[in-house]
Design a protein around this motif. Structure first.
Motif, short mmCIF file in Angstrom:
data_model
loop_
_atom_site.label_atom_id
_atom_site.label_comp_id
_atom_site.label_asym_id
_atom_site.label_seq_id
_atom_site.Cartn_x
_atom_site.Cartn_y
_atom_site.Cartn_z
N ARG A 172 0.72 -1.16 -0.11
CA ARG A 172 0.01 -0.10 0.11
C ARG A 172 0.74 1.34 -0.12
N ALA A 173 0.41 2.19 -0.80
CA ALA A 173 1.13 3.26 -1.02
C ALA A 173 0.08 4.53 -0.30
N GLU A 174 0.63 5.73 -0.51
CA GLU A 174 -0.18 7.08 0.06
C GLU A 174 -1.41 7.32 -0.95
N HIS A 175 -2.56 7.79 -0.36
CA HIS A 175 -3.60 8.30 -0.99
C HIS A 175 -4.29 6.84 -1.64
N GLY A 176 -4.25 5.68 -1.04
CA GLY A 176 -4.79 4.61 -1.45
C GLY A 176 -4.32 4.03 -2.62
N GLN A 177 -3.10 4.38 -3.05
CA GLN A 177 -2.41 3.67 -4.22
C GLN A 177 -1.61 2.44 -3.84
N GLN A 178 -1.05 1.90 -4.72
CA GLN A 178 -0.37 0.68 -4.65
C GLN A 178 0.89 0.69 -5.40
N SER A 179 1.95 0.17 -5.02
CA SER A 179 3.16 0.05 -5.64
C SER A 179 3.93 -1.33 -5.52
N PRO A 180 4.43 -1.86 -6.41
CA PRO A 180 5.18 -3.36 -6.30
C PRO A 180 6.59 -2.83 -5.59
N ILE A 181 6.87 -4.02 -4.79
CA ILE A 181 8.60 -3.87 -4.37
C ILE A 181 8.96 -5.26 -4.43
N ALA A 182 10.26 -5.05 -4.61
CA ALA A 182 11.13 -6.18 -4.45
C ALA A 182 12.15 -6.18 -3.23
#
Length: 299
Positions: A172-182
């Motif tokens: 989960r990221a800010e403002h309800g966004q999503q981001s992939p992470i390794a």
């Protein structure tokens, strides 16, 4: 005209049924995400406890010597979706997995979710194994334990080589966004170990343990690995349900817009049908009046 009105009515009823299904899916996504979010919060406390154990171990034994592992066998665990209706969720994670593989050549990939397996295969990556994500939050521990067992099996295949573990998941990221992470899980981050070793021991009692240092460190690392896998799985399921909820909201809006168009078209067709019927009545009435005039004139 009557057939067109019937067709519009049938399409309207179909869209209303679809709207009900979409609303049900949206509600289920919101409900399903909550237990995984609670599990992710709970594992944070467990993770902090493991770090406290590492802190105590390092305070007693001193900082661990840096160990170079140039020949470590890389393992990538990709946490994806087993169900659809979540947009390009798995495709984004597959791209992030491919990027991680460019940094870690000859990686062995363990995949979570059948949809994720399809996305990886589409990019030319064949997983070593594909596991099913848990159906409930109670299965997160079983999944983490299964992954640890598979990592141990890979390590037993080549005892002489060390092993590195990288997790790829959506966070989960800010403002309800999503981001992939390794995220690299093993070997332990040297900066983390240095920070724990340098942290003062704020207690009136010194740490003490009865296990041999090697056995205790192995247990701490194993629990650190379990906490990391559990947290990644929980976070992946939270973001998956959030992605599905967002897609269902978009689908609901599209259905509402289409329903509004169909309702307007139905009203227009019904009005045209009523106007035609009124014109038929007026024309018939005028024809009767003309006939009566002709009869009166003949007399």
């Amino acid at each position: 005209m009557a057939q067109t009105l019937e067709l519009l009515t049938r399409r309207t009823e179909t869209l209303r049924s679809i709207r009900g299904i979409v609303r049900t899916m949206k509600t289920m996504s919101a409900i399903n995400a909550r237990p995984y979010e609670q599990a992710a919060q709970a594992i944070e406390a467990y993770h902090d406890t493991v770090l406290d154990g590492l802190h105590a171990f390092l305070h007693r034994t001193g900082a661990l010597p840096p160990v170079a592992q140039p020949d470590a066998m890389p393992v990538i665990i990709a946490f994806g979706s087993d169900l659809g209706l979540c947009g390009n969720y798995n495709e984004i994670l597959a791209t992030e997995t491919a990027r991680a593989m460019t940094l870690l050549p000859a990686s062995r990939v363990i995949c979570i979710g059948v949809q994720m397996e399809d996305a990886l295969t589409g990019l030319g990556m064949v997983p070593l194994a594909t596991l099913l994500p848990p159906a409930t939050a109670d299965g997160l521990g079983r999944l983490a334990g299964d992954l640890i067992a598979r990592i141990d099996a890979i390590r037993r295949d080549d005892i002489s080589a060390a092993i590195s573990v990288t997790l790829v998941f959506m966070r989960r990221a800010e403002h309800g966004q999503q981001s992939p992470i390794a995220q690299q899980l093993l070997p332990l981050d040297p900066e983390l170990i240095s920070a724990l070793a340098a942290r003062p021991w704020n207690s009136r009692s010194l740490p003490h343990f009865s296990l041999p240092p090697d056995a205790l460190l192995s247990a701490l690392v194993r629990n650190f690995l379990f906490a990391g896998l559990f947290r990644a799985a929980a976070e992946a399921l939270v973001t998956e349900n959030a992605a599905r909820l967002a897609r269902m909201q978009q689908a609901e809006q599209s259905v509402e817009d289409r329903l509004e168009e169909l309702i307007c078209d139905t009203r227009s067709v019904r009005q045209s049908e009523i106007t035609t019927e009124l014109l038929d009545v007026i024309i018939g009435f005028e024809a009767l009046k003309d006939r009566d005039r002709r009869k009166t004139g003949e007399r």
